[in-house]
Structures are given as C-alpha cells and as structure tokens.
Design a protein around this motif. Structure first.
Motif, PDB file in Angstrom:
ATOM      1  N   TYR A   1      -3.286  -1.689  -5.113  1.00 36.76           N
ATOM      2  CA  TYR A   1      -2.416  -0.986  -4.156  1.00 36.76           C
ATOM      3  C   TYR A   1      -2.766   0.485  -4.001  1.00 36.76           C
ATOM      4  O   TYR A   1      -2.224   1.156  -3.134  1.00 36.76           O
ATOM      5  N   ARG A   2      -3.629   1.018  -4.831  1.00 42.92           N
ATOM      6  CA  ARG A   2      -4.020   2.423  -4.747  1.00 42.92           C
ATOM      7  C   ARG A   2      -5.012   2.579  -3.590  1.00 42.92           C
ATOM      8  O   ARG A   2      -5.992   1.853  -3.503  1.00 42.92           O
ATOM      9  N   PRO A   3      -4.744   3.534  -2.664  1.00 39.63           N
ATOM     10  CA  PRO A   3      -5.699   3.719  -1.561  1.00 39.63           C
ATOM     11  C   PRO A   3      -7.013   4.294  -2.084  1.00 39.63           C
ATOM     12  O   PRO A   3      -7.018   5.214  -2.890  1.00 39.63           O
ATOM     13  N   GLU A   4      -8.093   3.705  -1.591  1.00 40.66           N
ATOM     14  CA  GLU A   4      -9.407   4.187  -2.012  1.00 40.66           C
ATOM     15  C   GLU A   4      -9.851   5.296  -1.076  1.00 40.66           C
ATOM     16  O   GLU A   4      -9.505   5.313   0.102  1.00 40.66           O
ATOM     17  N   PRO A   5     -10.612   6.241  -1.595  1.00 40.82           N
ATOM     18  CA  PRO A   5     -11.114   7.305  -0.703  1.00 40.82           C
ATOM     19  C   PRO A   5     -12.058   6.693   0.344  1.00 40.82           C
ATOM     20  O   PRO A   5     -12.739   5.696   0.099  1.00 40.82           O
ATOM     21  N   ALA A   6     -12.064   7.298   1.537  1.00 39.02           N
ATOM     22  CA  ALA A   6     -12.916   6.803   2.630  1.00 39.02           C
ATOM     23  C   ALA A   6     -14.375   6.937   2.230  1.00 39.02           C
ATOM     24  O   ALA A   6     -14.777   7.964   1.671  1.00 39.02           O
TER      25      ALA A   6
ATOM     26  N   GLU B   1      -2.014  -2.227  -9.905  1.00 40.64           N
ATOM     27  CA  GLU B   1      -1.942  -0.848  -9.402  1.00 40.64           C
ATOM     28  C   GLU B   1      -3.258  -0.452  -8.722  1.00 40.64           C
ATOM     29  O   GLU B   1      -3.274   0.271  -7.736  1.00 40.64           O
TER      30      GLU B   1
END
Length: 167
Positions: A29-34, A26
């Motif tokens: 696949y979790r988008p990381e903050p910019a 998980e």
C-alpha cells in the motif's frame, strides 16, 4: 520494521510471521516513487573525426546513373526474351538435322524473320498511331509560286555516288 531473513526449513514464530505479513501488506500500500523516465533518443555532441579512407567496392551491381541502371535492366530483359528465339531456332535446326544446307538456312532464318516481322508490325502500328491526324492547311495571302524539281539517277555498285543539285 525490518525484514526477517528466512532460511529454508526454519519455521517463524507467530509474532515473527505476523510482523512479516504486516511488512509485506504495508509495502503493497506504500506509494512507490515515480521511475525515472527512459530516454528515447540520444544526441552525440562529440565532434566528427574526418577519415581519409578510400572508397571500397561493394558487392552486387556497381554504382551507376539512373539511366545506366534502366538500360541495364532493359538489356537483361532483352536477353531473357532472346532465349525463346534461340530455343526456337535450336529446335528447328535439330529437327532439320538431316537436310541439305539450303533447307537448314531457311529453317534457321525462319524464327528470326518472324521476330523481325513482328517488330516491324509493332513499329508501324506505333507510327500509324502517332500520325493519326496529318492533315495540314496552309493559308496564303498574295500570289504563290510553286516549283517542283525531279532528280532521277541510276546508281550501281557498292560505292555509288549521288549528285543531287537542287536549286
């Protein structure tokens, strides 16, 4: 889900291993903050403080004008060029070491005379190139009066005096 601390040498149970695998998958696949942009420049807005330090001489050549720098380089090049003349003179004097003084003087003056002759040749070639077209045409309207005055004198001695009265 929380992270399970794993101590080396301790085995995880099947449920703990499945939970840890799920957490890792998980997380992938979790988008990381910019990320915050990295600054590429910095402007210091603090006021400049004046300094009253005296100038300090730096290593190397002293500061000079462009003309002085050019002349300095020319003198260095000339000193290197004079090395060959001095070497030739030394060689001639060494080979003529057992000869009378007149022959020594002629031998020492030979390389210098050669250098002077080559310099004179180059100078006269430069003048000939500059004076390539010296034909002058003068056109006059009216009567022309031409006067020629020749003054000849014989001067002798070191401090000779010339009096040329041209009217």
């Amino acid at each position: 889900m929380e992270h399970i601390d794993r101590t080396p040498g301790v085995q995880l149970s099947e449920s703990e291993a499945a939970a840890e695998a799920r957490r890792i998958i998980e997380g992938l696949y979790r988008p990381e903050p910019a990320p915050e942009p990295i600054p590429t420049s910095y402007r210091d807005t603090s006021p400049n403080t004046p300094t009253a330090a005296a100038p300090v001489a730096q290593e190397g050549r002293p500061p000079m004008s462009q003309r002085a720098t050019d002349l300095s380089g020319l003198m260095l090049a000339g000193s290197v060029a004079s090395l060959s003349v001095g070497g030739a003179t030394s060689l001639v004097l060494y080979t003529l070491g057992q000869v009378d003084p007149v022959t020594l003087a002629v031998g020492a003056a030979g390389p210098v005379a050669l250098v002077l002759a080559v310099g004179s040749l180059i100078r006269s070639a430069g003048r000939a190139k500059a004076d390539a077209h010296t034909e002058h045409h003068h056109h006059y309207n009216g009567t022309v009066r031409q006067e020629t005055t020749n003054v000849s004198s014989t001067t002798k001695g070191l401090f000779a005096k010339n009096r040329n009265d041209v009217r």
